[in-house]
Motif scaffolding. Structure first.
Motif, PDB file in Angstrom:
ATOM      1  N   PRO A   1      36.003  21.546 -64.167  1.00 40.16           N
ATOM      2  CA  PRO A   1      36.838  20.708 -63.290  1.00 40.16           C
ATOM      3  C   PRO A   1      36.835  19.236 -63.707  1.00 40.16           C
ATOM      4  O   PRO A   1      37.852  18.558 -63.594  1.00 40.16           O
ATOM      5  CB  PRO A   1      36.185  20.894 -61.909  1.00 40.16           C
ATOM      6  N   LEU A   2      35.692  18.749 -64.218  1.00 40.28           N
ATOM      7  CA  LEU A   2      35.612  17.359 -64.674  1.00 40.28           C
ATOM      8  C   LEU A   2      36.552  17.123 -65.855  1.00 40.28           C
ATOM      9  O   LEU A   2      37.237  16.094 -65.930  1.00 40.28           O
ATOM     10  CB  LEU A   2      34.174  17.027 -65.083  1.00 40.28           C
ATOM     11  N   ASP A   3      36.606  18.090 -66.796  1.00 40.17           N
ATOM     12  CA  ASP A   3      37.500  17.966 -67.952  1.00 40.17           C
ATOM     13  C   ASP A   3      38.951  17.891 -67.507  1.00 40.17           C
ATOM     14  O   ASP A   3      39.720  17.038 -67.975  1.00 40.17           O
ATOM     15  CB  ASP A   3      37.311  19.156 -68.894  1.00 40.17           C
ATOM     16  N   VAL A   4      39.327  18.779 -66.597  1.00 40.79           N
ATOM     17  CA  VAL A   4      40.714  18.837 -66.125  1.00 40.79           C
ATOM     18  C   VAL A   4      41.090  17.551 -65.402  1.00 40.79           C
ATOM     19  O   VAL A   4      42.142  16.953 -65.656  1.00 40.79           O
ATOM     20  CB  VAL A   4      40.912  20.053 -65.194  1.00 40.79           C
ATOM     21  N   GLU A   5      40.202  17.090 -64.515  1.00 39.43           N
ATOM     22  CA  GLU A   5      40.517  15.900 -63.714  1.00 39.43           C
ATOM     23  C   GLU A   5      40.602  14.656 -64.591  1.00 39.43           C
ATOM     24  O   GLU A   5      41.497  13.822 -64.408  1.00 39.43           O
ATOM     25  CB  GLU A   5      39.445  15.714 -62.634  1.00 39.43           C
ATOM     26  N   PHE A   6      39.692  14.527 -65.546  1.00 42.48           N
ATOM     27  CA  PHE A   6      39.718  13.361 -66.425  1.00 42.48           C
ATOM     28  C   PHE A   6      41.009  13.327 -67.235  1.00 42.48           C
ATOM     29  O   PHE A   6      41.717  12.306 -67.261  1.00 42.48           O
ATOM     30  CB  PHE A   6      38.509  13.370 -67.366  1.00 42.48           C
ATOM     31  N   MET A   7      41.338  14.416 -67.907  1.00 39.68           N
ATOM     32  CA  MET A   7      42.524  14.418 -68.768  1.00 39.68           C
ATOM     33  C   MET A   7      43.802  14.317 -67.951  1.00 39.68           C
ATOM     34  O   MET A   7      44.783  13.717 -68.401  1.00 39.68           O
ATOM     35  CB  MET A   7      42.527  15.674 -69.643  1.00 39.68           C
TER      36      MET A   7
ATOM     37  N   VAL B   1      47.865   7.158 -68.960  1.00 38.93           N
ATOM     38  CA  VAL B   1      47.688   5.752 -69.352  1.00 38.93           C
ATOM     39  C   VAL B   1      47.249   5.583 -70.805  1.00 38.93           C
ATOM     40  O   VAL B   1      47.231   4.460 -71.309  1.00 38.93           O
ATOM     41  CB  VAL B   1      46.674   5.044 -68.422  1.00 38.93           C
ATOM     42  N   VAL B   2      46.897   6.669 -71.492  1.00 37.78           N
ATOM     43  CA  VAL B   2      46.404   6.550 -72.870  1.00 37.78           C
ATOM     44  C   VAL B   2      46.671   7.859 -73.608  1.00 37.78           C
ATOM     45  O   VAL B   2      46.809   8.916 -72.987  1.00 37.78           O
ATOM     46  CB  VAL B   2      44.887   6.210 -72.878  1.00 37.78           C
ATOM     47  N   ASN B   3      46.773   7.772 -74.940  1.00 41.99           N
ATOM     48  CA  ASN B   3      46.917   8.978 -75.753  1.00 41.99           C
ATOM     49  C   ASN B   3      45.579   9.714 -75.803  1.00 41.99           C
ATOM     50  O   ASN B   3      44.570   9.133 -76.205  1.00 41.99           O
ATOM     51  CB  ASN B   3      47.336   8.613 -77.179  1.00 41.99           C
ATOM     52  N   ILE B   4      45.570  10.977 -75.403  1.00 40.84           N
ATOM     53  CA  ILE B   4      44.339  11.778 -75.405  1.00 40.84           C
ATOM     54  C   ILE B   4      44.437  12.860 -76.468  1.00 40.84           C
ATOM     55  O   ILE B   4      45.434  13.588 -76.542  1.00 40.84           O
ATOM     56  CB  ILE B   4      44.080  12.405 -74.023  1.00 40.84           C
ATOM     57  N   VAL B   5      43.404  12.955 -77.287  1.00 42.16           N
ATOM     58  CA  VAL B   5      43.281  14.034 -78.271  1.00 42.16           C
ATOM     59  C   VAL B   5      42.010  14.813 -77.935  1.00 42.16           C
ATOM     60  O   VAL B   5      40.899  14.318 -78.150  1.00 42.16           O
ATOM     61  CB  VAL B   5      43.210  13.491 -79.710  1.00 42.16           C
ATOM     62  N   PRO B   6      42.123  16.022 -77.378  1.00 41.61           N
ATOM     63  CA  PRO B   6      40.927  16.806 -77.041  1.00 41.61           C
ATOM     64  C   PRO B   6      40.368  17.519 -78.267  1.00 41.61           C
ATOM     65  O   PRO B   6      41.109  17.998 -79.126  1.00 41.61           O
ATOM     66  CB  PRO B   6      41.446  17.806 -76.005  1.00 41.61           C
TER      67      PRO B   6
ATOM     68  N   GLU C   1      45.275  26.199 -69.881  1.00 40.71           N
ATOM     69  CA  GLU C   1      44.853  25.373 -68.738  1.00 40.71           C
ATOM     70  C   GLU C   1      45.514  24.005 -68.769  1.00 40.71           C
ATOM     71  O   GLU C   1      45.848  23.454 -67.706  1.00 40.71           O
ATOM     72  CB  GLU C   1      43.330  25.234 -68.749  1.00 40.71           C
ATOM     73  N   LEU C   2      45.697  23.454 -69.950  1.00 41.25           N
ATOM     74  CA  LEU C   2      46.387  22.166 -70.050  1.00 41.25           C
ATOM     75  C   LEU C   2      47.822  22.288 -69.543  1.00 41.25           C
ATOM     76  O   LEU C   2      48.314  21.429 -68.801  1.00 41.25           O
ATOM     77  CB  LEU C   2      46.374  21.664 -71.497  1.00 41.25           C
ATOM     78  N   ARG C   3      48.497  23.352 -69.938  1.00 45.10           N
ATOM     79  CA  ARG C   3      49.880  23.569 -69.459  1.00 45.10           C
ATOM     80  C   ARG C   3      49.906  23.804 -67.952  1.00 45.10           C
ATOM     81  O   ARG C   3      50.770  23.273 -67.247  1.00 45.10           O
ATOM     82  CB  ARG C   3      50.504  24.751 -70.193  1.00 45.10           C
ATOM     83  N   ALA C   4      48.968  24.596 -67.447  1.00 48.54           N
ATOM     84  CA  ALA C   4      48.946  24.924 -66.014  1.00 48.54           C
ATOM     85  C   ALA C   4      48.713  23.688 -65.152  1.00 48.54           C
ATOM     86  O   ALA C   4      49.221  23.603 -64.026  1.00 48.54           O
ATOM     87  CB  ALA C   4      47.869  25.967 -65.739  1.00 48.54           C
ATOM     88  N   ASN C   5      47.963  22.728 -65.677  1.00 46.17           N
ATOM     89  CA  ASN C   5      47.651  21.523 -64.896  1.00 46.17           C
ATOM     90  C   ASN C   5      48.562  20.346 -65.234  1.00 46.17           C
ATOM     91  O   ASN C   5      48.334  19.229 -64.757  1.00 46.17           O
ATOM     92  CB  ASN C   5      46.191  21.119 -65.141  1.00 46.17           C
ATOM     93  N   GLY C   6      49.588  20.582 -66.050  1.00 42.39           N
ATOM     94  CA  GLY C   6      50.543  19.521 -66.375  1.00 42.39           C
ATOM     95  C   GLY C   6      49.939  18.382 -67.169  1.00 42.39           C
ATOM     96  O   GLY C   6      50.355  17.223 -67.015  1.00 42.39           O
TER      97      GLY C   6
END
Length: 389
Positions: free
Chosen positions: A200-206, A212-217, A240-245
């Protein structure tokens, strides 16, 4: 309140990437040639034999020389819990000690900060005449607590503070010819190699920071997973990235043309990158390479059959560095700038409205005063006449 601190250091490093670019200039025909022609620079080619040649292509060399004089800036942020190899990966990317290893600290309490801190380390690096100021921004303490609620707020505040500092420099009447750029161009987010799903921390952070910033996981320490586990984990994360927009870099909506879309689609299919970092050199078949030595052999960091570090390096440095900076300036910073200017205009309008309301009220009171005095005077005259009668 969480506390943030910033530390700046400088190093000088030389690398061996890139290639020289030859200059191509135009020559005028003999009839229009000036008496004192401009001397050709080093590497310039004469096009005197081509009558139709104008020399528009020389603008590329002019831009290159100007950029070489000014140098470049790149600001990378690394986010993830302790022990995932953030510092090692940065050192591997640039083949130099650009990030400090926190394991040298002897006191265990110092290794895990009680709050999320922000630490910046800057280096001036040069390669084949190209100068770049590299800033690595670390976030020790992120995700290391039992309660990690709102632990992304100091990071969000730091990113917005850099936008604010750039905005204040930009709106100055006498602003600098070249504004120092401390804006975070890219955030590399380290995912623990659990092999299951995002926390959940990963999802909420990203979800919050991708606006506000370019993220590369990246999947950290991917050598702890088998190839089958790695592929399954990557597919789960993409779903999961797609599901959470969550829209990580490269964002599909910012593809400029069909060629960009084709290249970026291949990158999006590989995200998150399963990486292995190491700053240890080994000899393999007479070649020096970076790797991790195990009892089964050496994991070669730059071998795409072993991990996807080479793809991450190419994305951040060799193919998309300028695009990452362009999106930071034209999308993320522009969004912040518009919001802040709208807030400022709204505040000014509100202050003006309040001032006008106060003035109107004061004017109304001034208009009422003569009427009241006049009424009092008439009443006094009426009372005096009554007494006389």
């Amino acid at each position: 309140m969480t506390s943030t601190c910033s530390e700046i250091y400088s190093n000088h490093t030389n690398f061996t990437l890139g290639s020289e670019v030859n200059l191509s200039h135009s020559n005028m025909s003999e009839s229009t040639k000036p008496h004192h022609p401009i001397p050709q620079g080093k590497g310039e080619k004469s096009q005197g034999g081509d009558f139709s040649y104008v020399g528009i292509d020389a603008i590329l060399e002019q831009m290159r020389r100007k950029a070489m004089k000014q140098g470049f800036e790149l600001n990378l942020m690394v986010v993830g819990q302790s022990g995932l190899g953030k510092s090692t990966l940065m050192n591997t990317l640039f083949k130099s000690k650009v990030s400090r290893n926190k394991s040298v600290q002897s006191n265990p309490e110092e290794r895990i900060p009680k709050t999320v801190e922000i630490k910046s380390i800057s280096h001036d690096i040069e390669e084949k005449g190209v100068r770049m100021k590299l800033t690595v921004i670390d976030t020790p303490g992120f995700g290391d607590q039992i309660n990690n609620e709102n632990c992304w707020q100091p990071i969000m505040k730091f990113i917005n503070d850099q936008y604010e500092a750039y905005l204040q420099e930009e709106i100055n009447i006498n602003r600098k010819k070249r504004i120092p750029d401390s804006r975070v161009h890219c955030c590399i987010y380290f995912i623990p190699p659990t092999g299951h799903c995002l926390r959940p921390l990963d999802v909420e952070f990203m979800r919050r920071l991708s606006k506000v910033v370019n993220i590369v996981p990246v999947i950290a320490k991917a050598d702890t997973l088998t190839l089958e586990e790695r592929d399954s984990f990557k597919q789960t994360i993409r779903e999961e990235l797609r599901a959470n927009g969550i829209d990580v870099y490269p964002q599909k909506e910012f593809d400029e043309d069909a060629e960009d879309r084709m290249i970026n689609d291949k990158i999006r299919e590989m995200i998150p990158f399963a990486v292995v970092g190491s700053d240890q050199e080994y000899q393999v078949n007479g070649k020096r390479l970076l790797g991790r030595k195990t009892k089964w052999g050496i994991i070669e960091v730059e071998n795409i059959a072993h991990c996807e570090f080479a793809y991450l390096r190419d994305l951040l440095i060799r193919t998309h560095m300028q695009n990452i900076k362009d999106i930071t300036g034209s999308i993320h910073y522009e969004t912040y700038r518009v919001r802040r200017l709208n807030e400022s205009n709204g505040h000014v309008i509100s202050q003006t409205s309040d001032h006008m309301a106060v003035q109107s009220k004061a004017n109304g009171q001034l208009e009422e005063q003569p009427s009241a005095l006049q009424a009092n005077g008439v009443a006094a005259q009426h009372e005096a006449l009554s007494h006389e009668m």
